[in-house]
Design a protein around this motif. Structure first.
Motif, PDB file in Angstrom:
ATOM      1  N   ILE A  27     -11.167  14.844   3.454  1.00 45.19           N
ATOM      2  CA  ILE A  27      -9.976  15.109   2.635  1.00 45.19           C
ATOM      3  C   ILE A  27      -9.077  13.887   2.519  1.00 45.19           C
ATOM      4  CG2 ILE A  27      -9.977  17.604   2.953  1.00 45.19           C
ATOM      5  CD1 ILE A  27      -7.641  17.306   4.864  1.00 45.19           C
ATOM      6  N   SER A  28      -9.162  12.970   3.482  1.00 42.72           N
ATOM      7  CA  SER A  28      -8.335  11.763   3.392  1.00 42.72           C
ATOM      8  C   SER A  28      -8.818  10.811   2.299  1.00 42.72           C
ATOM      9  CB  SER A  28      -8.309  11.042   4.738  1.00 42.72           C
ATOM     10  OG  SER A  28      -9.577  10.491   5.031  1.00 42.72           O
ATOM     11  N   LEU A  29     -10.024  11.040   1.787  1.00 44.51           N
ATOM     12  CA  LEU A  29     -10.575  10.161   0.753  1.00 44.51           C
ATOM     13  C   LEU A  29     -10.009  10.430  -0.634  1.00 44.51           C
ATOM     14  CD1 LEU A  29     -14.350  10.305   1.756  1.00 44.51           C
ATOM     15  CD2 LEU A  29     -12.653   8.587   2.416  1.00 44.51           C
ATOM     16  N   ILE A  74      -9.498   9.184  -6.159  1.00 43.00           N
ATOM     17  CA  ILE A  74      -9.626   8.451  -4.902  1.00 43.00           C
ATOM     18  C   ILE A  74      -8.224   8.153  -4.344  1.00 43.00           C
ATOM     19  CG2 ILE A  74     -10.567   6.353  -3.828  1.00 43.00           C
ATOM     20  CD1 ILE A  74     -12.673   8.362  -4.990  1.00 43.00           C
ATOM     21  N   ALA A  75      -8.043   8.395  -3.047  1.00 41.82           N
ATOM     22  CA  ALA A  75      -6.731   8.254  -2.412  1.00 41.82           C
ATOM     23  C   ALA A  75      -6.413   6.816  -1.985  1.00 41.82           C
ATOM     24  CB  ALA A  75      -6.636   9.173  -1.200  1.00 41.82           C
ATOM     25  N   ARG A  76      -7.452   6.032  -1.694  1.00 44.54           N
ATOM     26  CA  ARG A  76      -7.241   4.655  -1.243  1.00 44.54           C
ATOM     27  C   ARG A  76      -8.506   3.850  -1.551  1.00 44.54           C
ATOM     28  NH1 ARG A  76      -8.981   7.469   3.235  1.00 44.54           N
ATOM     29  NH2 ARG A  76     -10.431   6.404   4.593  1.00 44.54           N
ATOM     30  N   ASP A  77      -8.384   2.544  -1.574  1.00 46.16           N
ATOM     31  CA  ASP A  77      -9.563   1.700  -1.778  1.00 46.16           C
ATOM     32  C   ASP A  77     -10.583   1.988  -0.672  1.00 46.16           C
ATOM     33  OD1 ASP A  77      -8.205   0.593  -3.894  1.00 46.16           O
ATOM     34  OD2 ASP A  77      -7.896  -1.367  -2.959  1.00 46.16           O
ATOM     35  N   ASN A  84     -16.998   1.283  -0.280  1.00 52.37           N
ATOM     36  CA  ASN A  84     -18.111   1.334  -1.233  1.00 52.37           C
ATOM     37  C   ASN A  84     -17.723   0.835  -2.625  1.00 52.37           C
ATOM     38  OD1 ASN A  84     -16.572   3.418  -2.271  1.00 52.37           O
ATOM     39  ND2 ASN A  84     -18.102   5.001  -1.937  1.00 52.37           N
ATOM     40  N   GLY A  85     -16.486   0.342  -2.786  1.00 52.23           N
ATOM     41  CA  GLY A  85     -16.062  -0.217  -4.062  1.00 52.23           C
ATOM     42  C   GLY A  85     -15.176   0.696  -4.883  1.00 52.23           C
ATOM     43  N   LEU A  86     -15.078   1.974  -4.531  1.00 55.77           N
ATOM     44  CA  LEU A  86     -14.179   2.861  -5.252  1.00 55.77           C
ATOM     45  C   LEU A  86     -12.736   2.461  -4.961  1.00 55.77           C
ATOM     46  CD1 LEU A  86     -15.961   6.292  -4.658  1.00 55.77           C
ATOM     47  CD2 LEU A  86     -15.955   4.919  -6.750  1.00 55.77           C
ATOM     48  N   LYS A  87     -11.894   2.512  -5.990  1.00 62.22           N
ATOM     49  CA  LYS A  87     -10.513   2.037  -5.888  1.00 62.22           C
ATOM     50  C   LYS A  87      -9.526   3.198  -5.932  1.00 62.22           C
ATOM     51  CE  LYS A  87     -11.691  -2.305  -5.960  1.00 62.22           C
ATOM     52  NZ  LYS A  87     -11.682  -3.012  -4.704  1.00 62.22           N
ATOM     53  N   LYS A  88      -8.377   2.966  -5.295  1.00 60.51           N
ATOM     54  CA  LYS A  88      -7.293   3.951  -5.296  1.00 60.51           C
ATOM     55  C   LYS A  88      -6.982   4.363  -6.732  1.00 60.51           C
ATOM     56  CE  LYS A  88      -2.510   4.427  -3.579  1.00 60.51           C
ATOM     57  NZ  LYS A  88      -2.097   5.517  -4.306  1.00 60.51           N
ATOM     58  N   ASP A  89      -6.794   5.656  -6.937  1.00 60.57           N
ATOM     59  CA  ASP A  89      -6.467   6.280  -8.222  1.00 60.57           C
ATOM     60  C   ASP A  89      -7.632   6.317  -9.207  1.00 60.57           C
ATOM     61  OD1 ASP A  89      -3.850   6.886  -7.406  1.00 60.57           O
ATOM     62  OD2 ASP A  89      -3.140   4.911  -8.041  1.00 60.57           O
ATOM     63  N   GLN A  90      -8.809   5.822  -8.811  1.00 60.08           N
ATOM     64  CA  GLN A  90      -9.997   5.919  -9.662  1.00 60.08           C
ATOM     65  C   GLN A  90     -10.432   7.379  -9.742  1.00 60.08           C
ATOM     66  OE1 GLN A  90     -13.152   3.243  -8.516  1.00 60.08           O
ATOM     67  NE2 GLN A  90     -14.650   4.267  -9.814  1.00 60.08           N
TER      68      GLN A  90
END
Length: 127
Positions: free
Chosen positions: A61-63, A91-94, A97-103
């Motif tokens: 859930i923190s992700l 997404i909650a934070r960078d 794996n390359g996913l960015k915050k707010d993506q």
């Protein structure tokens, strides 16, 4: 369980998942729950038992700042159900794996469920 009872149980599980309500999620699963997530043919998460599932759920859930699963189709037998799922999350934070915050992350896949004693015994997420 019949198809109506099974669907109601799955709806309760997914509703709790969407609300990030771990205690409510755990009320729908058997103490011997087996969870597996398979993405691109690779198993990337497993949990055996309610304690491990709780820990995995708390970690996941923190992700996300928000997340939502929707059942698109539902197939039922007396001991199994297969659902097609649409998943959308922010997404909650960078992440490493390359996913960015707010993506926005959008996936579709299938989840297979097995049941015992009126509860979910096995969950296999496949995307």
């Amino acid at each position: 369980m019949n198809a109506t009872e099974t669907r109601a149980l799955l709806d309760r599980y997914i509703s709790a998942y969407n609300r990030m309500d771990i205690p409510a999620m755990l009320l729908t699963v058997h103490s011997d729950i087996e969870f597996k997530n398979i993405s691109g043919g690779v198993v990337n998460a497993t949990a055996i038992g309610a304690t491990e599932l709780r820990a995995l759920a708390e970690q996941s859930i923190s992700l996300f700042s928000e997340r939502h699963q929707e059942i698109l189709s539902f197939e039922y037998t007396e001991t199994h159900a297969a659902v097609t799922i649409a998943f959308r999350a922010i997404i909650a934070r960078d992440l490493p794996n390359g996913l960015k915050k707010d993506q926005v992350l959008e996936l579709s896949g299938r989840t297979d469920f097995e049941f015992k004693d009126g509860l979910i015994l096995k969950i296999t997420d496949i995307s």
